[in-house]
Scaffold this motif. Sequence first.
Motif, PDB file in Angstrom:
ATOM      1  N   SER A 100      92.140  54.330  37.745  1.00 16.28           N
ATOM      2  CA  SER A 100      92.906  53.256  37.106  1.00 16.28           C
ATOM      3  C   SER A 100      94.291  53.108  37.738  1.00 16.28           C
ATOM      4  O   SER A 100      94.774  51.980  37.940  1.00 16.28           O
ATOM      5  CB  SER A 100      93.043  53.530  35.608  1.00 16.28           C
ATOM      6  OG  SER A 100      93.673  54.778  35.370  1.00 16.28           O
ATOM      7  N   THR A 101      94.919  54.220  38.081  1.00 17.11           N
ATOM      8  CA  THR A 101      96.249  54.152  38.725  1.00 17.11           C
ATOM      9  C   THR A 101      96.142  53.483  40.086  1.00 17.11           C
ATOM     10  O   THR A 101      96.953  52.632  40.453  1.00 17.11           O
ATOM     11  CB  THR A 101      96.837  55.563  38.880  1.00 17.11           C
ATOM     12  OG1 THR A 101      96.972  56.169  37.590  1.00 17.11           O
ATOM     13  CG2 THR A 101      98.197  55.502  39.570  1.00 17.11           C
ATOM     14  N   GLU A 126      75.928  60.692  40.849  1.00 20.06           N
ATOM     15  CA  GLU A 126      75.030  60.925  39.718  1.00 20.06           C
ATOM     16  C   GLU A 126      75.555  60.309  38.438  1.00 20.06           C
ATOM     17  O   GLU A 126      74.782  59.934  37.555  1.00 20.06           O
ATOM     18  CB  GLU A 126      74.825  62.431  39.530  1.00 20.06           C
ATOM     19  CG  GLU A 126      74.109  63.101  40.703  1.00 20.06           C
ATOM     20  CD  GLU A 126      73.980  64.594  40.500  1.00 20.06           C
ATOM     21  OE1 GLU A 126      74.508  65.103  39.476  1.00 20.06           O
ATOM     22  OE2 GLU A 126      73.368  65.255  41.349  1.00 20.06           O
ATOM     23  N   SER A 127      76.881  60.236  38.327  1.00 24.74           N
ATOM     24  CA  SER A 127      77.481  59.697  37.110  1.00 24.74           C
ATOM     25  C   SER A 127      78.879  59.186  37.420  1.00 24.74           C
ATOM     26  O   SER A 127      79.503  59.601  38.409  1.00 24.74           O
ATOM     27  CB  SER A 127      77.574  60.783  36.033  1.00 24.74           C
ATOM     28  OG  SER A 127      78.522  61.780  36.429  1.00 24.74           O
ATOM     29  N   PRO A 128      79.414  58.285  36.586  1.00 24.80           N
ATOM     30  CA  PRO A 128      80.795  57.818  36.766  1.00 24.80           C
ATOM     31  C   PRO A 128      81.802  58.961  36.696  1.00 24.80           C
ATOM     32  O   PRO A 128      82.822  58.934  37.392  1.00 24.80           O
ATOM     33  CB  PRO A 128      80.983  56.850  35.591  1.00 24.80           C
ATOM     34  CG  PRO A 128      79.605  56.358  35.298  1.00 24.80           C
ATOM     35  CD  PRO A 128      78.711  57.536  35.532  1.00 24.80           C
ATOM     36  N   ALA A 129      81.512  59.978  35.886  1.00 24.51           N
ATOM     37  CA  ALA A 129      82.428  61.122  35.773  1.00 24.51           C
ATOM     38  C   ALA A 129      82.506  61.889  37.097  1.00 24.51           C
ATOM     39  O   ALA A 129      83.584  62.325  37.517  1.00 24.51           O
ATOM     40  CB  ALA A 129      81.964  62.041  34.651  1.00 24.51           C
ATOM     41  N   HIS A 130      81.364  62.052  37.745  1.00 22.58           N
ATOM     42  CA  HIS A 130      81.330  62.724  39.043  1.00 22.58           C
ATOM     43  C   HIS A 130      82.148  61.930  40.064  1.00 22.58           C
ATOM     44  O   HIS A 130      82.928  62.496  40.847  1.00 22.58           O
ATOM     45  CB  HIS A 130      79.876  62.859  39.502  1.00 22.58           C
ATOM     46  CG  HIS A 130      79.715  63.599  40.790  1.00 22.58           C
ATOM     47  ND1 HIS A 130      78.582  63.527  41.549  1.00 22.58           N
ATOM     48  CD2 HIS A 130      80.561  64.422  41.463  1.00 22.58           C
ATOM     49  CE1 HIS A 130      78.724  64.274  42.638  1.00 22.58           C
ATOM     50  NE2 HIS A 130      79.925  64.824  42.606  1.00 22.58           N
ATOM     51  N   PHE A 131      81.986  60.611  40.065  1.00 19.03           N
ATOM     52  CA  PHE A 131      82.735  59.752  40.972  1.00 19.03           C
ATOM     53  C   PHE A 131      84.231  59.839  40.682  1.00 19.03           C
ATOM     54  O   PHE A 131      85.058  59.930  41.598  1.00 19.03           O
ATOM     55  CB  PHE A 131      82.259  58.308  40.829  1.00 19.03           C
ATOM     56  CG  PHE A 131      83.119  57.299  41.543  1.00 19.03           C
ATOM     57  CD1 PHE A 131      83.333  57.383  42.916  1.00 19.03           C
ATOM     58  CD2 PHE A 131      83.715  56.260  40.838  1.00 19.03           C
ATOM     59  CE1 PHE A 131      84.130  56.452  43.574  1.00 19.03           C
ATOM     60  CE2 PHE A 131      84.504  55.322  41.490  1.00 19.03           C
ATOM     61  CZ  PHE A 131      84.720  55.424  42.855  1.00 19.03           C
ATOM     62  N   SER A 132      84.594  59.843  39.413  1.00 14.80           N
ATOM     63  CA  SER A 132      85.997  59.919  39.019  1.00 14.80           C
ATOM     64  C   SER A 132      86.645  61.209  39.513  1.00 14.80           C
ATOM     65  O   SER A 132      87.769  61.199  40.034  1.00 14.80           O
ATOM     66  CB  SER A 132      86.121  59.820  37.487  1.00 14.80           C
ATOM     67  OG  SER A 132      87.475  59.880  37.096  1.00 14.80           O
TER      68      SER A 132
END
Length: 279
Positions: free
Chosen positions: A274-275, A256-262
């Motif tokens: 990023s790591t 639904e969002s990049p935050a959810h994926f993160s």
Amino acid sequence: MIREYDEKATSALFVMHRNNKLFCGKGLRTVGSNPINTFVYNSGAAQQVVIDEIAYNMPPLSILPLVSNQHFVFQRPEALTAWQFNREFYCIVDHDAEVGCVGFLFYGIRHPMFIKLDKQAAEEMTHLEKVFSSELQLKDNFQGEMLRTLLKRVIIKTTRMAKLQCESYRQFPDERMDLIRKFSLLLEIHFKLEHEVRFYAAALNKSPKTLSNVFALLKHPPPSVLIRNRILLEAKRNLHYTEKSAKEIAYELGFESPAHFSRFFKLYSGSNISTFRNL
């Protein structure tokens, strides 16, 4: 040596690699709408293969099916024979019911699958190598159909050997194992958009509980874990092998969002995006 059949009208592609020092699965050529699937035959000594950054030992006299989105590098590619084909040449999904267990070879629960050949099977595979090579040198109206027939023979022979070597297939009825196989094939087709067990259960005319119970009986990870693992694997492939942003990957994988994926990636990989990308 590389020989190929390229049908311009349909974009069908079939390629045979033999003693090719450059053979690997980095940046595989694509034709038409689909990338290339691969059968690798190791007629020599054992050697290492790295698939999606994980090292495995490929036994002597064995066959390894590889799906189109896998990245692979062999220790001694010049000692191998490989057959590659795209969907336009031979569609796994369309031929699944006809051949039986095609999904088992390429999209099985346990992957990678190294299928060991006995002496007789190895001799037949060596014979098929020669037939493929001869056929690829011909240029007539029958060439494409003959190559498909030969590939189908390799698939059927490999499937028979793989089923004999798979403990689950020896212990449980074909009906239950077919359910696992069909789930695996559906998962490969739909995992980017469908993240819930109920979708796959409905497609298989089963309840989510019944589907989960079958997996438990066969001592496989539950469907929810397999869905999660497939999404995570695709995320890692994109982060490692492409320049796509985390936002692009998130939406491509149905989040639904990049935050959810993160959050998903950190929870199940143990590393933030990023790591992982900078490893």
